[in-house]
Scaffold this motif. Structure first.
Motif, PDB file in Angstrom:
ATOM      1  N   ASP A 445      39.210  44.888  47.312  1.00 55.63           N
ATOM      2  CA  ASP A 445      38.567  46.080  46.749  1.00 55.63           C
ATOM      3  C   ASP A 445      39.432  47.312  46.824  1.00 55.63           C
ATOM      4  OD1 ASP A 445      38.571  46.664  49.404  1.00 55.63           O
ATOM      5  OD2 ASP A 445      36.392  46.729  49.642  1.00 55.63           O
ATOM      6  N   GLY A 446      40.697  47.158  47.143  1.00 54.76           N
ATOM      7  CA  GLY A 446      41.597  48.293  47.225  1.00 54.76           C
ATOM      8  C   GLY A 446      41.776  48.791  48.629  1.00 54.76           C
ATOM      9  N   ASN A 447      40.772  48.643  49.479  1.00 52.94           N
ATOM     10  CA  ASN A 447      40.883  49.051  50.875  1.00 52.94           C
ATOM     11  C   ASN A 447      41.394  47.926  51.762  1.00 52.94           C
ATOM     12  OD1 ASN A 447      39.822  51.647  50.347  1.00 52.94           O
ATOM     13  ND2 ASN A 447      37.738  50.797  50.342  1.00 52.94           N
ATOM     14  N   ASP A 448      41.200  46.685  51.315  1.00 56.53           N
ATOM     15  CA  ASP A 448      41.602  45.541  52.116  1.00 56.53           C
ATOM     16  C   ASP A 448      42.211  44.495  51.195  1.00 56.53           C
ATOM     17  OD1 ASP A 448      42.031  43.575  53.935  1.00 56.53           O
ATOM     18  OD2 ASP A 448      39.923  43.294  54.504  1.00 56.53           O
ATOM     19  N   THR A 449      43.526  44.517  51.060  1.00 61.73           N
ATOM     20  CA  THR A 449      44.220  43.558  50.197  1.00 61.73           C
ATOM     21  C   THR A 449      45.264  42.782  50.992  1.00 61.73           C
ATOM     22  OG1 THR A 449      45.820  45.253  49.533  1.00 61.73           O
ATOM     23  CG2 THR A 449      43.861  44.961  48.133  1.00 61.73           C
ATOM     24  N   THR A 450      44.983  42.575  52.270  1.00 59.67           N
ATOM     25  CA  THR A 450      45.941  41.864  53.125  1.00 59.67           C
ATOM     26  C   THR A 450      45.630  40.373  53.148  1.00 59.67           C
ATOM     27  OG1 THR A 450      44.558  42.242  55.074  1.00 59.67           O
ATOM     28  CG2 THR A 450      46.278  43.867  54.604  1.00 59.67           C
ATOM     29  N   ALA A 481      39.341  31.331  51.871  1.00 61.31           N
ATOM     30  CA  ALA A 481      40.600  30.638  52.111  1.00 61.31           C
ATOM     31  C   ALA A 481      41.383  30.585  50.809  1.00 61.31           C
ATOM     32  CB  ALA A 481      40.326  29.228  52.613  1.00 61.31           C
ATOM     33  N   VAL A 482      42.702  30.755  50.886  1.00 62.91           N
ATOM     34  CA  VAL A 482      43.532  30.752  49.680  1.00 62.91           C
ATOM     35  C   VAL A 482      44.616  29.693  49.799  1.00 62.91           C
ATOM     36  CG1 VAL A 482      43.097  33.199  49.287  1.00 62.91           C
ATOM     37  CG2 VAL A 482      45.133  32.510  50.530  1.00 62.91           C
ATOM     38  N   GLY A 483      45.065  29.224  48.644  1.00 60.13           N
ATOM     39  CA  GLY A 483      46.118  28.209  48.609  1.00 60.13           C
ATOM     40  C   GLY A 483      46.445  27.850  47.181  1.00 60.13           C
ATOM     41  N   ARG A 484      47.159  26.741  47.000  1.00 60.39           N
ATOM     42  CA  ARG A 484      47.565  26.290  45.670  1.00 60.39           C
ATOM     43  C   ARG A 484      46.555  25.259  45.151  1.00 60.39           C
ATOM     44  NH1 ARG A 484      52.293  28.677  44.949  1.00 60.39           N
ATOM     45  NH2 ARG A 484      53.713  28.933  46.729  1.00 60.39           N
ATOM     46  N   ALA A 487      49.547  22.529  39.729  1.00 67.42           N
ATOM     47  CA  ALA A 487      50.702  23.128  39.056  1.00 67.42           C
ATOM     48  C   ALA A 487      50.309  24.434  38.375  1.00 67.42           C
ATOM     49  CB  ALA A 487      51.270  22.146  38.035  1.00 67.42           C
ATOM     50  N   GLY A 488      50.856  25.542  38.890  1.00 66.24           N
ATOM     51  CA  GLY A 488      50.658  26.837  38.247  1.00 66.24           C
ATOM     52  C   GLY A 488      49.359  27.531  38.562  1.00 66.24           C
ATOM     53  N   TRP A 489      48.552  27.017  39.499  1.00 62.29           N
ATOM     54  CA  TRP A 489      47.269  27.647  39.821  1.00 62.29           C
ATOM     55  C   TRP A 489      47.173  27.935  41.320  1.00 62.29           C
ATOM     56  CZ3 TRP A 489      43.327  28.891  36.373  1.00 62.29           C
ATOM     57  CH2 TRP A 489      43.464  28.383  35.073  1.00 62.29           C
ATOM     58  N   SER A 490      46.463  29.007  41.649  1.00 60.24           N
ATOM     59  CA  SER A 490      46.111  29.321  43.033  1.00 60.24           C
ATOM     60  C   SER A 490      44.595  29.430  43.133  1.00 60.24           C
ATOM     61  CB  SER A 490      46.753  30.638  43.482  1.00 60.24           C
ATOM     62  OG  SER A 490      48.164  30.525  43.495  1.00 60.24           O
ATOM     63  N   PHE A 491      44.093  29.291  44.371  1.00 59.24           N
ATOM     64  CA  PHE A 491      42.640  29.336  44.555  1.00 59.24           C
ATOM     65  C   PHE A 491      42.275  30.242  45.716  1.00 59.24           C
ATOM     66  CE2 PHE A 491      43.770  26.036  47.624  1.00 59.24           C
ATOM     67  CZ  PHE A 491      42.973  26.363  48.721  1.00 59.24           C
ATOM     68  N   ALA A 492      41.031  30.736  45.648  1.00 59.97           N
ATOM     69  CA  ALA A 492      40.357  31.348  46.783  1.00 59.97           C
ATOM     70  C   ALA A 492      39.005  30.657  46.893  1.00 59.97           C
ATOM     71  CB  ALA A 492      40.189  32.843  46.592  1.00 59.97           C
ATOM     72  N   PHE A 493      38.654  30.185  48.101  1.00 59.80           N
ATOM     73  CA  PHE A 493      37.489  29.318  48.271  1.00 59.80           C
ATOM     74  C   PHE A 493      36.607  29.818  49.392  1.00 59.80           C
ATOM     75  CE2 PHE A 493      35.304  25.705  50.201  1.00 59.80           C
ATOM     76  CZ  PHE A 493      34.755  25.075  49.086  1.00 59.80           C
ATOM     77  N   ASP A 494      35.295  29.779  49.131  1.00 64.63           N
ATOM     78  CA  ASP A 494      34.284  30.133  50.135  1.00 64.63           C
ATOM     79  C   ASP A 494      33.298  28.976  50.211  1.00 64.63           C
ATOM     80  OD1 ASP A 494      32.372  31.270  51.781  1.00 64.63           O
ATOM     81  OD2 ASP A 494      31.534  32.575  50.216  1.00 64.63           O
ATOM     82  N   GLY A 495      33.246  28.322  51.384  1.00 67.01           N
ATOM     83  CA  GLY A 495      32.376  27.167  51.548  1.00 67.01           C
ATOM     84  C   GLY A 495      30.988  27.480  52.058  1.00 67.01           C
ATOM     85  N   HIS A 605      45.520  30.492  54.919  1.00 66.91           N
ATOM     86  CA  HIS A 605      45.432  31.945  54.886  1.00 66.91           C
ATOM     87  C   HIS A 605      44.079  32.357  54.295  1.00 66.91           C
ATOM     88  CE1 HIS A 605      49.555  32.941  56.024  1.00 66.91           C
ATOM     89  NE2 HIS A 605      49.966  31.932  55.265  1.00 66.91           N
ATOM     90  N   THR A 606      43.635  33.525  54.672  1.00 67.58           N
ATOM     91  CA  THR A 606      42.361  34.035  54.170  1.00 67.58           C
ATOM     92  C   THR A 606      42.523  35.459  53.683  1.00 67.58           C
ATOM     93  OG1 THR A 606      41.706  34.782  56.377  1.00 67.58           O
ATOM     94  CG2 THR A 606      40.981  32.574  55.700  1.00 67.58           C
ATOM     95  N   CYS A 607      41.599  35.869  52.845  1.00 69.41           N
ATOM     96  CA  CYS A 607      41.536  37.267  52.417  1.00 69.41           C
ATOM     97  C   CYS A 607      40.086  37.624  52.159  1.00 69.41           C
ATOM     98  CB  CYS A 607      42.391  37.518  51.172  1.00 69.41           C
ATOM     99  SG  CYS A 607      41.756  36.730  49.665  1.00 69.41           S
ATOM    100  N   THR A 608      39.757  38.879  52.310  1.00 66.40           N
ATOM    101  CA  THR A 608      38.420  39.374  52.037  1.00 66.40           C
ATOM    102  C   THR A 608      38.390  39.949  50.629  1.00 66.40           C
ATOM    103  OG1 THR A 608      38.076  39.893  54.366  1.00 66.40           O
ATOM    104  CG2 THR A 608      36.601  40.944  52.779  1.00 66.40           C
ATOM    105  N   THR A 609      37.433  39.526  49.819  1.00 65.88           N
ATOM    106  CA  THR A 609      37.372  39.972  48.429  1.00 65.88           C
ATOM    107  C   THR A 609      36.396  41.133  48.271  1.00 65.88           C
ATOM    108  OG1 THR A 609      35.514  38.612  47.666  1.00 65.88           O
ATOM    109  CG2 THR A 609      37.672  37.531  47.854  1.00 65.88           C
ATOM    110  N   ARG A 610      36.441  41.746  47.095  1.00 66.14           N
ATOM    111  CA  ARG A 610      35.429  42.751  46.772  1.00 66.14           C
ATOM    112  C   ARG A 610      34.078  42.052  46.636  1.00 66.14           C
ATOM    113  NH1 ARG A 610      38.693  42.467  42.343  1.00 66.14           N
ATOM    114  NH2 ARG A 610      39.615  44.465  42.864  1.00 66.14           N
ATOM    115  N   SER A 611      33.029  42.821  46.587  1.00 69.58           N
ATOM    116  CA  SER A 611      31.688  42.263  46.560  1.00 69.58           C
ATOM    117  C   SER A 611      31.437  41.483  45.267  1.00 69.58           C
ATOM    118  CB  SER A 611      30.641  43.370  46.688  1.00 69.58           C
ATOM    119  OG  SER A 611      29.338  42.819  46.650  1.00 69.58           O
TER     120      SER A 611
END
Length: 628
Positions: A445-450, A481-484, A487-495, A605-611
């Motif tokens: 969201d701009g405040n947390d992009t780590t 959680a993020v990863g590959r 071929a050519g794609w990345s993901f972010a996953f919330d279980g 690796h993980t990241c926090t997304t916007r709402s």
């Protein structure tokens, strides 16, 4: 005549006696009888005649078992049967125990109303057993006439009052005596003071077998090697336990392997110390006293290294490194595992294993990677066998068949409940043409992009609630959680997403797709609350191209949905049965997959997304929870 009755007792007992005599140091002899045995190099007595054995049997009212009978015909009794039985009965001393020790009552007190026949029979042993110990260190040796095999052999039971265990059973008298010979060797090998050196025909034969086992293990013949090492270990051979523990660790045997002093040897500490520390961290629950015990004899530098490694392991920051081509492969494997490709990471390690070189003559297999938070989840029992079966360390042999991959490919596996957890709700974002390290900037969201350090799914959930001081019913910012994803794609996953509310849902596909394409899927078709839902949205260059949402029994569509993804093809009978074909269609259309093993068992690796929900509108109520 049975095999046990035909055993060459005289050769065996002569070897035992000679090796016992040669092992004695000044002060070891207990008295005149021991000194005479030492001088004669004979721990036994004159043989018992057949008449003497028969008289004994008439006295006791039973014919003796074959292996004990044949022993008596060579020696009518025995001194120092191991370390704790100083005199074993011959024809004149053997007698029915008849509960003389009153141990029957003690063992019966331990029985409950559900005791089985074996437990009842064990308690009654003290009434029916034939006592063979004459002088001992509170150790009883009983032949059990009710525990007889088809050859007429009676089982032997041994019990010491100072051991917190049930009586130990031996199939027959020969088996018992062989074990006492091993006990004598083990005690002599481990005693302090080492003079004279404990070396004899038996130790030399065993040490030759240990060396052969080591070379065999490096060729990939681990099964024969571990049998040889286990046998040598029962005799206390100094190399056997350390070598065997390395094999056992990959076989998943034992929960407290110490590598028998190798871990404190500077030659091996860089590889063995981390796995010892990691196993300790997994079992200790912050009680570190046992770690110090396992490091006894180590210098201050090594002890400091161990505790520094412990902090790294507990903090998830330990990094395994190795030398040469294998070490280079380790680096590549870590990078693959870091983004979820655990199958290729494993293949990278095993393909490089033939180039691995031991750190010394007692090093069988690389183990330090089992402490690495990214590499350790690669191990399964089948993979442990594959690694052990692979020739390495300059040895050649037949390579094993590669183990099957752990990831099934595609997305359909998401429809299968996690073992032990029926929850199957999930959501994910797929972004084309960008690396996973770029996802925080696209989803934050701009405040947390780590990008946070790799975490397990459980750790990620705990971190989310530990760090979040405020939550709102209109604020849905998942830790993903993020990863590959192929071929050519990345993901972010919330279980473990929040409940899907189509009225407030805002797809992150558009913001994630700047300069590329993004796909969002949110599924709760197997909803336990009885309201299944499914959402798919696809965006390109910051604009949503098409989407559909199934919720409350209806389908809402926008844009030109490709026929392969058309909800009417899959949701004619909506519910959990529609989930797998929907996921298959998404996977095939976009050429993507998600890594099951990394998401369920590994670290990512993980990241926090916007709402994922819009702000409340005028007149809408919501709840805010703040934690101090």
């Amino acid at each position: 005549m049975t095999e046990n009755a035909a055993f060459d007792w005289r050769t065996f007992l002569l070897r035992w006696s000679g090796e016992w005599a040669d092992s004695l140091r000044d002060g070891d002899v207990r008295g005149a009888d021991d000194e005479a045995a030492r001088q004669a190099r004979w721990l036994g007595f004159p043989p018992a005649s057949e008449e003497r054995i028969a008289a004994m049997e008439r006295r006791l009212g039973r014919r003796m078992p074959p292996s004990y009978r044949s022993f008596l015909a060579v020696s009518d009794g025995w001194r120092h049967a191991g370390g704790f039985v100083w005199l074993l009965a011959g024809t004149g001393e053997a007698r029915w125990h008849a509960n003389e020790s009153q141990l029957a009552e003690m063992f019966e007190e331990y029985l409950d109303e559900d005791a089985d026949a074996e437990e009842l029979r064990e308690a009654d042993l003290w009434r029916r057993g034939l006592q063979l110990d004459v002088r001992s260190d509170a150790t009883y040796v009983l032949l059990d006439p009710d525990d007889m095999d088809e050859d007429g052999e009676w089982a032997v039971y041994s019990w010491s009052s100072w051991l917190a265990e049930s009586p130990r059973r031996y199939a027959n008298f020969l088996t018992f005596m062989r074990d006492r010979f091993r006990e004598f060797h083990s005690l002599a090998a481990h005693r302090s003071g080492g003079e004279p050196e404990f070396a004899n025909d038996t130790t030399r034969e065993l040490d030759t077998r240990v060396e052969g086992a080591r070379l065999g293990a490096l060729r990939g013949d681990w099964s024969q090697a571990v049998r040889e090492l286990d046998e040598a270990g029962t005799y206390g051979r100094p190399r056997a336990a350390g070598l065997g523990d390395q094999i056992r660790r990959l076989l998943g045997r034992g929960s407290a392997l110490t590598f028998a002093g190798l871990v404190t040897d500077p030659r091996y500490a860089s590889d063995l110390l981390p796995v010892l520390v990691a196993d300790h961290a997994a079992q200790s629950h912050r009680d570190d006293s046992t770690l110090a015990f396992h490091l006894r004899g180590a210098d201050d530098t090594l002890v400091s290294l161990a505790y520094a490694t412990l902090e790294q392991v507990r903090g998830g920051t330990y990094r395994y490194a190795a030398a040469g081509p294998f070490g280079e492969a380790v680096g590549r494997a870590r990078e693959l595992a870091r983004w979820g490709d655990t199958d290729q990471a494993w293949r990278t390690l095993t393909n490089a294993l033939p180039s691995w070189e031991p750190l010394g003559p007692d090093h069988l297999v690389p183990l330090g990677w089992l402490a690495d938070p990214l590499l350790a989840p690669l191990l399964t029992p089948e993979r442990g066998l594959e690694l052990l079966s692979t020739p390495r360390g300059g040895r050649t042999g037949e390579p094993p068949e590669p183990t099957a991959g752990l990831d099934p490919g595609g997305l359909a596996w998401l429809a299968d409940p996690h073992p032990g957890d029926n929850h199957t709700s999930y959501r994910f974002v797929l972004v084309e043409g960008v690396g996973p390290e770029e996802l925080p900037g696209r989803l934050g969201d701009g405040n947390d992009t780590t990008l946070d350090e790799p975490l397990t799914l459980w750790e990620a959930r705990r971190r989310l609630w530990r760090d979040r001081r405020e939550s709102s019913s209109y604020d849905d910012r998942p830790l993903m959680a993020v990863g590959r994803a192929g071929a050519g794609w990345s993901f972010a996953f919330d279980g473990t997403p929040a409940h899907f509310d189509p009225r407030r849902f805002v797809s992150p596909a558009a913001t994630a797709s700047a300069g590329t394409r993004a796909v969002v899927v949110w599924s709760d078709l197997a909803a336990r609350h009885g309201k299944p839902s499914f959402h798919l949205s696809v965006a390109r260059d910051g604009t949503e191209e098409y989407a559909f949402t199934y919720a409350d029994g209806a389908i809402r569509r926008t844009g030109d949905i490709p026929r392969a993804l058309a909800p009417d093809r899959h949701l004619a009978a909506p519910g959990a049965e529609a989930e797998r074909p929907l996921l298959d269609a998404v996977a095939e259309y976009f050429g993507v997959h998600l890594p099951r093993h990394a998401l369920r068992n590994g670290r990512l690796h993980t990241c926090t997304t916007r709402s994922w929900t819009r702000p409340p509108e005028d007149g809408e109520t919501y709840v805010v929870i703040r934690m101090g």
